[in-house]
Design a protein around this motif. Structure first.
Motif: not given
Length: 476
Positions: A10, A47, A49, A91
């Motif tokens: 990650s 990813g 947000c 993320t």
């Protein structure tokens, strides 16, 4: 229990997507696909947000932050076998109430190439009658006049795009993932109407720098109750404050119109097409319309879980007859799709005991659902002189559900209709059943001018009031 942990580090993931509306469906659907995709090294700049904009989002924000944004997704198989996945594709999580500038800055960030949305069918602020953006809404008026302190999704996106334009950070795609016919066209109408009213220069920039692809999304995802959380965590052995569960079926079809690039989601089962119309027509007309059809009679009969309602022979017959007789003539099968198999799969999905969706979730916000799922086909049925019994029964059941708030078993309940108007409330309260046909949800079709419809509907209203929904459903 075997847990499928995500196959990437990650720390290497960057956000290329900003998603507004981090609810259960988003976390079971888009996050699931991106989570699967991030195992490919060349895709690790995609990813997500997450952005939450409502005061009521505080609980989900604090729960996810307390566990570094990781959560579990339990996929419930129709065969009774479940899969548990850990999801690490989220993320970052910004709460607009707490830090509005962070939302604006992130929208403007050159790394963000896509703004995706799950803001519900009613969230696009379109007038039910004209289908035009409602500039007179109080929150919209506030945001139009105060661009630096937005409170709505439209104000935030406009301010973020203004900063993006000023910073020279390039084009971007706005991708609706809500259950709406031509959801990209709807998003375009709403956002461009707001921006046009607020900032003509920005509106010109949007014309050549923002695309709005249509998409079709599908995965039944119930709300997670406190009891569900205990059950899911016992199964996974993980103390997750925000677990999600969903069915094993999933589908995502997207028009390939991404002006700033896109993730290679075809690697994980997403279908890209030039025209999503046939897919969304099939899904909205069969799955979503059938959910609406069965929701109010099931609730009034006393059922609170969809799979329990689907053990009722009369509910299954109503649903299957609606699909076969009322809807199929108006649904051309999309490419590589067997419509009979699709309908049979829907009955199996609705009956999936391990998903056990809430009937109340299907009843929620009917005012926004009827114009999208029911009215377009009803207009065609009236024009073509079709049998209107099942749809008249649905509207009679919906009126009874809203007006009397007591089911056949004598239990009272609360109604949740966030977009209902004062005028709608008067029409519901009226003792003349025909007044109800002027509800904002039905305005796209002049129901009162159809004698065939009004005759059936008024008979059914009286029968449901006199006898209850159970014997009336048996009779049709």
């Amino acid at each position: 229990m075997n847990i499928q942990t995500y196959q990437y580090d990650s720390k290497n993931i960057q956000a290329g997507i900003l998603h507004i509306g981090v609810g259960n469906f988003h976390r079971a659907h888009q996050q699931f696909y991106i989570n699967e995709l991030l195992k490919y090294e060349k895709q690790q700049h995609w990813g997500i947000c997450g952005v939450c904009l409502l005061p009521s989002d505080e609980k989900i924000v604090s729960s996810l932050r307390s566990q570094n944004l990781m959560y579990t997704l339990t996929i419930c198989g129709r065969d009774g076998k479940d899969e548990i996945h850990t999801i690490g594709s989220l993320t970052e999580l910004i709460w607009g109430v707490e830090d509005p500038n962070a939302v604006i800055t992130k929208i403007a960030d050159s790394a963000i190439k896509i703004i995706s949305l799950t803001i519900t069918e009613g969230g696009y602020n379109l007038d039910k009658e004209t289908n035009e953006f409602n500039l007179n809404d109080e929150k919209i008026k506030h945001d139009l006049e105060n661009p630096n302190s937005p409170t709505t999704v439209f104000g935030f996106v406009a301010q973020g795009l203004r900063k993006r334009k000023a910073d020279g950070n390039g084009s971007i795609t706005i991708l609706s993932c809500d259950n709406l016919q031509h959801n990209g066209n709807t998003a375009k109408r709403s956002f461009t109407a707001f921006i046009e009213a607020q900032d003509k220069d920005l509106a010109e920039w949007v014309k050549s720098n923002v695309t709005f692809p249509n998409s079709m999304v599908d995965r039944i995802t119930p709300a997670t109750t406190p009891e569900d959380r205990i059950r899911l965590n016992e199964k996974s052995g993980i103390d997750d404050q925000a677990p999600v569960y969903c069915e094993d079926f999933t589908q995502w079809v997207i028009e390939d119109q991404f002006i700033a690039g896109r993730p290679a989601l075809e690697k994980v089962g997403v279908a890209f097409t030039q025209d999503v119309t046939a897919f969304e027509n099939m899904k909205l007309s069969l799955l979503n319309a059938s959910h609406t059809l069965l929701s109010y009679p099931s609730f009034l009969k006393g059922y609170r879980k969809v799979d329990e309602a689907m053990q009722d022979r009369a509910i299954v017959k109503l649903t299957r007859d609606f699909m076969d007789t009322d809807i199929t003539p108006y649904v051309p099968a999309p490419e590589n799709t067997d419509l009979e198999k699709y309908k049979q799969t829907l009955i199996e999905r609705f009956s999936n005991h391990s998903v056990s969706d809430q009937v109340s979730r299907l009843c929620f916000d009917g005012i926004s659902k009827f114009p999208v799922y029911i009215m377009p086909n009803l207009a065609k049925m009236i024009k073509d002189g079709k049998d209107l019994t099942r749809v008249a029964f649905l509207l009679a059941s919906y009126r009874h559900y809203l007006k009397y708030k007591v089911d056949d078993k004598g239990y009272s309940y609360e109604v949740s209709e966030p977009w209902i108007t004062e005028h709608d409330q008067k029409l519901i309260s009226s003792n003349d059943p025909l007044d109800f046909l002027e509800l904002s949800a039905f305005k796209s079709v002049d129901l009162k001018s159809s004698e065939a419809f009004t005759e059936l509907y008024t008979q059914l209203v009286k029968s449901i009031k006199d006898k209850g929904v159970t014997p009336v459903l048996e009779s049709i």
